[in-house]
Write an enzyme that holds these catalytic residues in place. Structure first.
Site, PDB file in Angstrom:
ATOM      1  N   LYS A   9       9.996  51.131  38.941  1.00 36.39           N
ATOM      2  CA  LYS A   9      10.582  50.109  40.147  1.00 36.39           C
ATOM      3  C   LYS A   9      11.904  49.811  39.585  1.00 36.39           C
ATOM      4  CE  LYS A   9       6.156  48.243  41.235  1.00 36.39           C
ATOM      5  NZ  LYS A   9       5.190  46.613  41.403  1.00 36.39           N
ATOM      6  N   TYR A  49       2.640  48.754  50.112  1.00 35.49           N
ATOM      7  CA  TYR A  49       1.911  47.675  49.731  1.00 35.49           C
ATOM      8  C   TYR A  49       1.097  47.199  50.934  1.00 35.49           C
ATOM      9  CZ  TYR A  49       4.249  47.660  45.077  1.00 35.49           C
ATOM     10  OH  TYR A  49       4.601  47.877  43.926  1.00 35.49           O
ATOM     11  N   PHE A  57       2.348  36.776  48.155  1.00 37.95           N
ATOM     12  CA  PHE A  57       3.411  37.164  47.538  1.00 37.95           C
ATOM     13  C   PHE A  57       3.898  38.709  48.047  1.00 37.95           C
ATOM     14  CE2 PHE A  57      -0.488  38.813  45.646  1.00 37.95           C
ATOM     15  CZ  PHE A  57      -0.617  40.102  46.040  1.00 37.95           C
ATOM     16  N   ARG A  85      -3.560  54.409  34.386  1.00 34.92           N
ATOM     17  CA  ARG A  85      -3.636  52.981  34.441  1.00 34.92           C
ATOM     18  C   ARG A  85      -3.938  52.314  33.207  1.00 34.92           C
ATOM     19  NH1 ARG A  85      -2.761  50.280  39.315  1.00 34.92           N
ATOM     20  NH2 ARG A  85      -4.298  48.529  38.580  1.00 34.92           N
ATOM     21  N   THR A  91      -1.823  44.253  35.296  1.00 37.10           N
ATOM     22  CA  THR A  91      -0.593  43.851  36.081  1.00 37.10           C
ATOM     23  C   THR A  91      -0.024  42.587  35.544  1.00 37.10           C
ATOM     24  OG1 THR A  91      -2.004  44.926  37.606  1.00 37.10           O
ATOM     25  CG2 THR A  91       0.101  43.244  38.454  1.00 37.10           C
ATOM     26  N   ARG A 102       3.369  48.231  30.360  1.00 39.29           N
ATOM     27  CA  ARG A 102       3.603  46.816  30.698  1.00 39.29           C
ATOM     28  C   ARG A 102       3.517  45.845  29.599  1.00 39.29           C
ATOM     29  NH1 ARG A 102      -0.164  47.302  36.140  1.00 39.29           N
ATOM     30  NH2 ARG A 102       1.376  48.080  37.395  1.00 39.29           N
ATOM     31  N   ASN A 112       7.446  43.376  38.160  1.00 41.94           N
ATOM     32  CA  ASN A 112       6.420  44.274  37.334  1.00 41.94           C
ATOM     33  C   ASN A 112       7.414  45.707  37.455  1.00 41.94           C
ATOM     34  OD1 ASN A 112       4.450  45.988  36.310  1.00 41.94           O
ATOM     35  ND2 ASN A 112       3.098  44.521  37.281  1.00 41.94           N
ATOM     36  N   HIS A 115       4.372  50.997  38.970  1.00 44.71           N
ATOM     37  CA  HIS A 115       3.176  51.183  39.660  1.00 44.71           C
ATOM     38  C   HIS A 115       2.309  52.433  39.460  1.00 44.71           C
ATOM     39  CE1 HIS A 115       0.581  50.977  43.423  1.00 44.71           C
ATOM     40  NE2 HIS A 115       0.954  52.465  43.444  1.00 44.71           N
ATOM     41  N   GLU A 126      -0.615  57.390  48.539  1.00 50.37           N
ATOM     42  CA  GLU A 126       0.533  57.161  48.169  1.00 50.37           C
ATOM     43  C   GLU A 126       1.586  58.402  48.130  1.00 50.37           C
ATOM     44  OE1 GLU A 126      -0.839  53.116  46.101  1.00 50.37           O
ATOM     45  OE2 GLU A 126      -0.375  54.902  44.799  1.00 50.37           O
TER      46      GLU A 126
END
Length: 147
Positions: A9, A49, A57, A85, A91, A102, A112, A115, A126
């Protein structure tokens, strides 16, 4: 082999951590078969999203994603979604274990830094949203079988 969509991101790009994060994904054994930098439109961010559309949010999430360029990737590996993951971490930064991406680099949930698809079905959706078929290269890796 399975595939996973991952996106670095705007915070990763701004903090100049792109190479470091990609290195961690590759060192784990993921093969990058699609890679590009793009400044997302609001439409693609909202589509990405879409499952969060009714959550409070959602607007902030979309605003952050369109705030700067992202690095979109298609990864390939055995159990790619599950492994990616785990490497990415939880998250919420306070719950992300040290040693995860993260856990090591993220401070705020709303900012964050990465993704990763949460299922094979999400990965397929995606990948199709962010990549054209001709932008994915399933190349022969001399390391196949070593990971």
């Amino acid at each position: 082999m399975s595939r996973c969509f991952a996106m670095l991101k705007p915070g990763v790009v701004n903090r100049r951590l792109v190479g470091e994060v990609i290195e961690r994904l590759e060192k784990k054994g993921s093969k990058i078969i699609g890679l590009k930098m793009v400044h997302p439109t609001r439409e693609i961010a909202e589509a990405h999203y879409a499952e969060h559309k009714d959550k409070p949010f959602f607007g902030e999430l979309v605003d952050y994603l369109v705030s700067g360029p992202v690095v979109a990737m298609v990864l390939q590996a055995d159990d790619c979604v599950v492994i990616t993951r785990k490497l990415v971490g939880k998250t919420k930064p306070a719950e992300a274990e040290p040693g995860t991406i993260r856990g090591d680099y993220c401070v705020h949930t709303a900012r964050n830094i990465i993704h990763a698809s949460d299922s094979d079905e999400s990965a397929a959706r995606e990948i199709a949203l962010w990549f054209k078929d001709e932008e994915i290269f399933d190349w022969k890796d001399c390391e196949d079988g070593w990971y």
